[in-house]
Design a protein around this motif. Structure first.
Motif, PDB file in Angstrom:
ATOM      1  N   ASN A  86      19.297  11.717  19.049  1.00  0.00           N
ATOM      2  CA  ASN A  86      18.875  13.085  19.373  1.00  0.00           C
ATOM      3  C   ASN A  86      19.790  14.128  18.722  1.00  0.00           C
ATOM      4  O   ASN A  86      19.334  15.213  18.354  1.00  0.00           O
ATOM      5  CB  ASN A  86      18.780  13.264  20.886  1.00  0.00           C
ATOM      6  CG  ASN A  86      17.534  12.597  21.451  1.00  0.00           C
ATOM      7  OD1 ASN A  86      16.502  12.525  20.777  1.00  0.00           O
ATOM      8  ND2 ASN A  86      17.622  12.077  22.665  1.00  0.00           N
ATOM      9  N   ALA A 145      15.200  11.962  26.746  1.00  0.00           N
ATOM     10  CA  ALA A 145      15.790  11.016  27.700  1.00  0.00           C
ATOM     11  C   ALA A 145      17.094  10.458  27.132  1.00  0.00           C
ATOM     12  O   ALA A 145      17.931   9.949  27.878  1.00  0.00           O
ATOM     13  CB  ALA A 145      14.815   9.878  27.976  1.00  0.00           C
ATOM     14  N   ARG A 175      -0.679  13.264  17.189  1.00  0.00           N
ATOM     15  CA  ARG A 175      -0.480  13.015  18.624  1.00  0.00           C
ATOM     16  C   ARG A 175      -1.631  12.169  19.166  1.00  0.00           C
ATOM     17  O   ARG A 175      -2.783  12.395  18.831  1.00  0.00           O
ATOM     18  CB  ARG A 175      -0.407  14.340  19.385  1.00  0.00           C
ATOM     19  CG  ARG A 175       0.845  15.122  19.058  1.00  0.00           C
ATOM     20  CD  ARG A 175       0.755  16.537  19.568  1.00  0.00           C
ATOM     21  NE  ARG A 175       0.824  16.598  21.009  1.00  0.00           N
ATOM     22  CZ  ARG A 175      -0.034  17.288  21.756  1.00  0.00           C
ATOM     23  NH1 ARG A 175      -1.027  17.938  21.210  1.00  0.00           N
ATOM     24  NH2 ARG A 175       0.102  17.317  23.057  1.00  0.00           N
ATOM     25  N   ARG A 190      -3.216   9.896  22.758  1.00  0.00           N
ATOM     26  CA  ARG A 190      -3.173   9.748  24.211  1.00  0.00           C
ATOM     27  C   ARG A 190      -4.047   8.575  24.639  1.00  0.00           C
ATOM     28  O   ARG A 190      -4.975   8.185  23.918  1.00  0.00           O
ATOM     29  CB  ARG A 190      -3.702  11.026  24.902  1.00  0.00           C
ATOM     30  CG  ARG A 190      -2.779  12.242  24.812  1.00  0.00           C
ATOM     31  CD  ARG A 190      -1.444  11.977  25.463  1.00  0.00           C
ATOM     32  NE  ARG A 190      -0.601  13.150  25.538  1.00  0.00           N
ATOM     33  CZ  ARG A 190       0.362  13.466  24.664  1.00  0.00           C
ATOM     34  NH1 ARG A 190       0.575  12.707  23.618  1.00  0.00           N
ATOM     35  NH2 ARG A 190       1.105  14.533  24.849  1.00  0.00           N
ATOM     36  N   SER A 209       5.811  18.582  20.787  1.00  0.00           N
ATOM     37  CA  SER A 209       7.277  18.545  20.868  1.00  0.00           C
ATOM     38  C   SER A 209       7.862  18.468  19.459  1.00  0.00           C
ATOM     39  O   SER A 209       7.958  17.372  18.899  1.00  0.00           O
ATOM     40  CB  SER A 209       7.722  17.313  21.663  1.00  0.00           C
ATOM     41  OG  SER A 209       7.129  17.295  22.938  1.00  0.00           O
ATOM     42  N   ARG A 230      10.674  18.712  16.313  1.00  0.00           N
ATOM     43  CA  ARG A 230      12.108  18.436  16.143  1.00  0.00           C
ATOM     44  C   ARG A 230      12.745  19.435  15.176  1.00  0.00           C
ATOM     45  O   ARG A 230      13.923  19.316  14.856  1.00  0.00           O
ATOM     46  CB  ARG A 230      12.334  17.001  15.659  1.00  0.00           C
ATOM     47  CG  ARG A 230      11.965  15.959  16.692  1.00  0.00           C
ATOM     48  CD  ARG A 230      12.569  14.598  16.373  1.00  0.00           C
ATOM     49  NE  ARG A 230      12.250  13.614  17.389  1.00  0.00           N
ATOM     50  CZ  ARG A 230      11.215  12.775  17.323  1.00  0.00           C
ATOM     51  NH1 ARG A 230      10.395  12.812  16.290  1.00  0.00           N
ATOM     52  NH2 ARG A 230      11.002  11.912  18.284  1.00  0.00           N
ATOM     53  N   HIS A 278      11.367  20.376  23.471  1.00  0.00           N
ATOM     54  CA  HIS A 278      11.372  18.940  23.176  1.00  0.00           C
ATOM     55  C   HIS A 278      12.324  18.277  24.168  1.00  0.00           C
ATOM     56  O   HIS A 278      13.533  18.480  24.121  1.00  0.00           O
ATOM     57  CB  HIS A 278      11.801  18.660  21.730  1.00  0.00           C
ATOM     58  CG  HIS A 278      11.435  17.278  21.286  1.00  0.00           C
ATOM     59  ND1 HIS A 278      10.744  17.011  20.127  1.00  0.00           N
ATOM     60  CD2 HIS A 278      11.641  16.071  21.877  1.00  0.00           C
ATOM     61  CE1 HIS A 278      10.547  15.701  20.016  1.00  0.00           C
ATOM     62  NE2 HIS A 278      11.098  15.109  21.073  1.00  0.00           N
TER      63      HIS A 278
END
Ligand SMILES: Cc1cc2nc3c(=O)[nH]c(=O)nc-3n(C[C@H](O)[C@H](O)[C@H](O)COP(=O)(O)O)c2cc1C
Length: 224
Positions: free
Chosen positions: A80, A134, A182, A184, A24, A26, A131
């Motif tokens: 954002n 929320a 990234r 996980r 994602s 920016r 991207h």
């Protein structure tokens, strides 16, 4: 694929390259995303499965330079807005939270997620990044875009080709723009071949195994 930066994070098992390479961003390339390309993404979403085939997803979309784009932008959180202003496309995603007979559709948000999953994979195949956000002023978005009460706004999504200059980002966000970072959870933390196990329990059983291993190693060393 145009302007694609490949994010090659190692996966434990071999998965589809487009899943592995997605991230994602920016920042986005200046290359515009055409309405045809956007329609292709929505078509991929259109064929997602949904509970009772209710297809509760709804999308508001705007291309950069249009009034709708600016109106969506006005619904983003300040954070954002600080980076999404460079995105060639902005969306708002919403879902119908009730069924046609007025019951709560408990799976509507789930189904919108499946829609977005399809859109994300189709986009990655075309070298286009999403991207999701929320950080949206939900009430404002719902009112501004005329959604009746039985709808919820879920997210906004910035879309564009991978690429672009990190210098277009606020300084504190430039470092985060590194797909190599990234991370996980490991599978043991979210998959269970039996009862669900709390993370703390997992940790304590891992600690027990580690201490058991240490004792065995000590015994082996003592034998030498
Ligand atoms: C539903 C959802 C909401 C998100 N909200 C935001 C947001 O408001 N702002 C933001 O910068 N990133 C947001 N993200 C992006 C996540 O932080 C990102 O997907 C996550 O860190 C994993 O990184 P990756 O997508 O590059 O693998 C959101 C992602 C999702 C799926």
């Amino acid at each position: 694929m145009k302007n694609t930066i490949i994010a090659e994070k190692e996966t434990k098992y071999k998965i589809l390259p487009i899943l592995k390479e997605r991230y994602s961003p920016r920042v986005f390339s200046d290359t515009p995303v055409s309405e045809l390309e956007l329609r292709t993404l929505f078509e991929a979403g259109r064929w997602a499965p949904s509970s009772y085939n209710r297809q509760p997803w709804r999308i508001i979309w705007g291309l950069k330079g249009s009034k709708t784009y600016d109106r969506i932008f006005e619904c983003l959180s300040e954070f954002n807005q600080s980076w999404a202003k460079n995105a060639p496309v902005l969306l708002l995603s919403a879902f119908k939270k009730v069924t046609d007979d007025g019951q709560e559709n408990f799976h509507a948000l789930h189904d919108l997620g499946l829609f977005m999953g399809n859109v994300t994979v189709q986009a990655q195949h075309l070298g286009i990044a999403l991207h999701q956000m929320a950080g949206v002023l939900y009430d404002k978005a719902k009112k501004d875009f005329n959604f009746p009460d039985e709808y919820h706004i879920a997210t906004s999504v910035a879309i564009g080709y991978y690429g672009g200059d990190k210098k277009n980002l606020p300084i504190d966000l430039r470092e985060e723009e590194n797909p190599e970072n990234r991370t996980r959870l490991v599978q043991q933390e979210f998959t269970f071949n039996g009862n669900y196990i709390q993370k703390e329990e997992l940790k304590s059983s891992k600690d027990k195994i580690d201490s058991h291993k240490k004792q065995i190693m000590k015994k082996i060393n003592d034998l030498d």
